[in-house]
Structures are given as structure tokens and as C-alpha cells.
Design an enzyme around this catalytic site. Structure first.
Site, mmCIF file in Angstrom:
data_model
loop_
_atom_site.group_PDB
_atom_site.id
_atom_site.type_symbol
_atom_site.label_atom_id
_atom_site.label_comp_id
_atom_site.label_asym_id
_atom_site.label_seq_id
_atom_site.Cartn_x
_atom_site.Cartn_y
_atom_site.Cartn_z
ATOM 1 N N ASP A 1 6.206 65.484 23.769
ATOM 2 C CA ASP A 1 5.513 66.518 24.528
ATOM 3 C C ASP A 1 6.484 67.395 25.311
ATOM 4 O OD1 ASP A 1 3.304 65.159 23.640
ATOM 5 O OD2 ASP A 1 2.459 64.751 25.625
ATOM 6 N N HIS B 1 8.802 62.433 25.695
ATOM 7 C CA HIS B 1 8.878 63.812 26.180
ATOM 8 C C HIS B 1 10.261 64.382 25.916
ATOM 9 C CE1 HIS B 1 5.503 62.116 28.426
ATOM 10 N NE2 HIS B 1 5.061 63.353 28.576
#
Length: 205
Positions: A28, A175
Site C-alpha cells: 500500500d 507498505h
């Protein structure tokens, strides 16, 4: 994620049961030049494919990195344009932000997807918003959150926790962000090596 939350959001994809010894790694917040190339290098070492939930603003700034991910066989998906919360923004504002990110994605994809993937930032989405968005997108959550972004979470513990909760068919959240850099750079190569050594494959959603 607790089962009651899953029951409130039946439209969302939480894991991929029945897919054998396969894991679905997701990243992400990118793409950014500081972290995404590192992720691509680590994935290539293990012939792993992943899904990148991209922030539209980052796609607009770094389309070349997004193209590198596509060329390597990874999948790009929607993480809203401004990385906003579905809990604090109105439904029209959130839907419009998703649409803006999707337009950035569609410019990069050879053929726009019929039902693209969307992950709401922070996993914050309401049942009515999930129903609205599921008309145009497959909303994707997760069953393993690595917490790589947590500055108080020591990297070895982050790795241990991620390994402990992963099972066949897991959708795993990392992430590719500056905030996650310390843990990401420690955990990702070791995580890939651990599960590759156990005979797992890593595929896109």
C-alpha cells in the site's frame, strides 16, 4: 480482522481460501522512488508477484515506477487519490477520490480492468460505502497486517508476527512507504525467503 467486522462487510475480499500453498502479498501507499524499487528487487529475487495498491497522487508523480511494476508482472490497484479515510469523508467525496485514482491507473494499464481492485486506506470503510463501491470495484481487505508502518514495532517482532499469522491463501499487507522503510527492508526479504523455502508461491490477486 475480527469476524464481526467481516460480517459487516460481506462485499470485501479478506483472503483467498482454496488456492493451495499460495500467498497474496500486497503493498500500500506507493509508488515512490525511495521504497518501491527495493520491493520490486526483492520480489524478483523470489520470482514473486504482488499487488500494489497505489495512491493516485504518487502514480501521477512516478508513473515510470508504476510501469516497472507492470512490466515485471505485478498488478496495480486503487488506494484512493489522496489516501483519505472512508470514515471521515462523505460518500460522494470518497467515491470521487476513488474515481480520480482510477483514471490515473487506467492511463497506465494496456486495457482498463472491468472490475478493478480497491483497498480503502487504513481499511476504513462503512457498510454503505462498501456497497456503493462494490458496484464498480472489488474491495480488498486482508487477513494479515504486518504493521511494518508502526515505528514502535521492532523489526524482528514484526517478522515473527507476520509469519505466525500467515496461512495458505492469506492476503498480506506491506507498505512501500517512507514510514514503513525500516521494518519493510528487514521483514520483506526474510518473509519471502521463509515462505519460499516452505514451497509457497506468491501471486497477484
Amino acid at each position: 480482522m475480527p469476524n464481526p467486522v467481516r460480517r459487516l462487510l460481506p462485499q470485501c475480499l479478506w483472503e483467498m481460501p482454496g488456492t493451495g500453498r499460495t500467498l497474496y502479498l500486497t503493498f500500500d501507499d506507493g509508488p515512490i522512488p525511495e521504497e518501491t524499487p527495493f520491493v520490486l528487487e526483492q520480489l524478483a529475487r523470489f520470482e514473486a508477484k504482488a499487488t500494489f495498491f497505489c495512491v493516485g497522487e504518487n502514480l501521477a508523480r512516478h508513473p515510470d515506477i508504476a510501469r516497472q511494476a507492470l512490466a515485471a508482472g505485478h498488478r496495480l490497484a486503487n488506494h484512493t487519490h489522496r489516501h483519505i479515510s472512508g470514515w471521515t469523508h462523505s460518500r460522494p467525496d470518497f467515491v470521487a477520490d476513488v474515481g480520480r485514482c482510477q483514471r490515473e491507473l487506467d492511463q497506465l494499464l494496456p486495457v482498463p480492468e472491468a472490475r478493478p481492485l480497491l483497498r480503502p486506506p487504513f481499511g476504513r470503510i462503512t457498510p454503505p460505502l462498501a456497497r456503493t463501491l462494490s458496484v464498480t470495484h472489488q474491495v480488498v481487505m486482508w487477513d494479515v497486517l504486518t504493521c511494518d508502518y508502526d515505528q514502535d514495532f521492532a523489526a524482528p517482532r514484526c517478522l515473527e508476527t507476520a509469519i505466525r499469522y500467515t496461512k495458505p491463501g492469506s492476503i498480506v499487507v506491506f507498505h512501500d512507504s517512507l514510514k514503513a522503510s525500516r521494518n519493510l527492508r528487514y521483514v520483506l526479504p526474510r518473509y519471502l525467503a521463509h515462505f519460499a523455502g516452505l514451497g509457497f508461491r506468491f501471486e497477484t490477486l
